[in-house]
Write an enzyme that holds these catalytic residues in place. Structure first.
Site, PDB file in Angstrom:
ATOM      1  N   ASP A 148      -1.637  10.584   0.608  1.00  0.00           N
ATOM      2  CA  ASP A 148      -1.388  11.416  -0.565  1.00  0.00           C
ATOM      3  C   ASP A 148      -0.608  10.629  -1.609  1.00  0.00           C
ATOM      4  OD1 ASP A 148      -0.766  13.375  -2.387  1.00  0.00           O
ATOM      5  OD2 ASP A 148      -0.035  14.816  -0.922  1.00  0.00           O
TER       6      ASP A 148
ATOM      7  N   ASP B 277      -4.267  11.551  -8.243  1.00  0.00           N
ATOM      8  CA  ASP B 277      -3.735  12.044  -6.969  1.00  0.00           C
ATOM      9  C   ASP B 277      -4.817  12.151  -5.903  1.00  0.00           C
ATOM     10  OD1 ASP B 277      -2.356  13.238  -4.937  1.00  0.00           O
ATOM     11  OD2 ASP B 277      -1.753  15.018  -6.050  1.00  0.00           O
TER      12      ASP B 277
END
Length: 382
Positions: A90, A272
């Site tokens: 992440d 992201d």
């Protein structure tokens, strides 16, 4: 283009690059028949609420992002001897945390749990902290151990004591954060920063190569380098505008052939890999609905007529003077004549007040990115 590379940092190809094979996960609350009930008690949240724009940021992961989307994950081991975990890589989060034997809920029992008493190299640092997760939160005990697959010694990580219920349905065990160290809870190096300090990276870079979900092979994470065989042409490097997340500037965007021109000062975007959908500033959602002929279903999805997919517009982002197109095949998902947009509204602006986009995996399937020069790079897949 069916493949994508995300490069986070410097450039030069080397032999013997460390690699971590990625899997692809669909979070399965709907398959378990509990999604409708969950959404009644946990309304959808702003995807931009994940990000905190100050130096006292608390890690935050909107719960509905973990219930409705599909995500990429890979295997790591924490030892000695090795205990294996599937983690979500992440880039919008900075801590590493996994379920542990301290957690006695069903959410943890259904996943691999770290047992510190079984590792001869584990050290407890005696601290606890809380990670905020949308409408829930979790507490973790902080400790140190060796991490393999992503090789690093004496890495601090969180051992969960409790976890929000949506994690019960995830195929991955938990999260390995790859955002900036300023975001870390605990004020310690991130995994990538620790690898760099220990000389475990050939170059101060990490890169992702992502494939289409239908391939059942998610791609690869390559810490410390870039594989030039995975992309074609040049990498377009874009400077990070704020070193907390991988945030960049967008000059303009077009829907079809129509340049919007609605925000002359430009926008900001967070790149992201831990977010699946493309999050669009709410003031622009009307443009997308009108161009795609989308309507909102009762379950909150934005749906379109599957018979007209070929006529749907391409979304084009203009970043550092270059055009990055996102065709309908990337942002529309079809399942048994049910077609929905891989797009959701974001309501929180950037720190500067400019509209904020989130370039999640929907966008990253068609491009790539970067870490040491504080730049993100995009390129076409080979």
């Amino acid at each position: 283009m069916s493949l994508v590379v995300l490069v986070l940092v410097c450039l030069h190809c080397s032999e013997g690059l460390e690699r971590c094979v990625l899997g692809f996960s669909f979070v399965v609350m709907e398959e378990h028949g509990v999604l409708e009930t969950f959404l009644k008690t946990h309304p959808k949240v702003d995807p931009a609420a994940k990000y905190h724009f100050n130096n006292d940021a608390v890690s935050y992961e909107p719960l509905t992002n973990l219930t409705l989307q599909s995500l990429y994950f890979g295997k790591i081991s924490i030892r000695t001897p090795p205990q294996n975990f599937l983690v979500l890589f992440d880039t919008g989060f900075s801590n590493l945390w996994v379920p542990s034997t301290y957690c006695q809920s069903q959410t943890c029992f259904d996943h691999n749990r770290f047992n510190p008493s079984l590792s001869s190299t584990f050290r407890n640092n005696g601290q606890n902290c809380t990670l905020s997760c949308g409408s829930g939160s979790l507490s973790v005990v902080l400790g140190y151990d060796t991490v393999t697959n992503i090789v690093i010694n004496n890495q601090e990580f969180g051992l969960s004591e409790n976890e929000p219920s949506p994690f019960y349905y995830s195929d991955f065990d938990r999260i390995l954060g790859m955002a900036y160290p300023n975001l870390v809870v605990g004020n310690v190096p991130t995994v990538m920063e620790g690898k760099l300090q220990q000389g475990q990276l050939i170059q101060p870079i990490f890169s992702f190569f992502s494939s289409q979900p239908a391939c059942h092979y998610g791609g690869e994470l390559i810490p410390g380098g870039v594989d030039t065989q995975l992309y074609s042409g040049q990498i377009i490097w874009v400077p990070v505008t704020w070193e907390l997340y991988w945030q960049i500037a967008i000059q303009e965007f077009a829907v079809g052939n129509q340049i919007t021109g609605v925000y002359p000062q430009g926008c900001q975007a967070i790149v992201d890999a831990g977010t699946f959908l493309l999050a669009v500033p709410q003031q622009y959602m009307g443009s997308f609905f009108q161009a795609a002929g989308a309507q909102r279903a009762q379950n909150g999805d934005f749906v379109v007529n599957c018979n007209y997919l070929q006529s749907m517009p391409t979304i084009t982002f203009i970043i550092s003077g270059f055009q990055f197109p996102l065709p309908p095949s990337a942002y529309i998902f079809s399942n048994n004549d049910y077609c929905r947009l891989g797009i959701e509204a974001a309501y929180q602006p950037s720190l500067t007040g400019q509209p904020l986009w989130i370039l999640g995996d929907v966008f990253l399937k068609e491009c790539f990115y970067d870490m040491a020069n504080n730049k993100v790079g995009f390129a076409l897949s080979a």
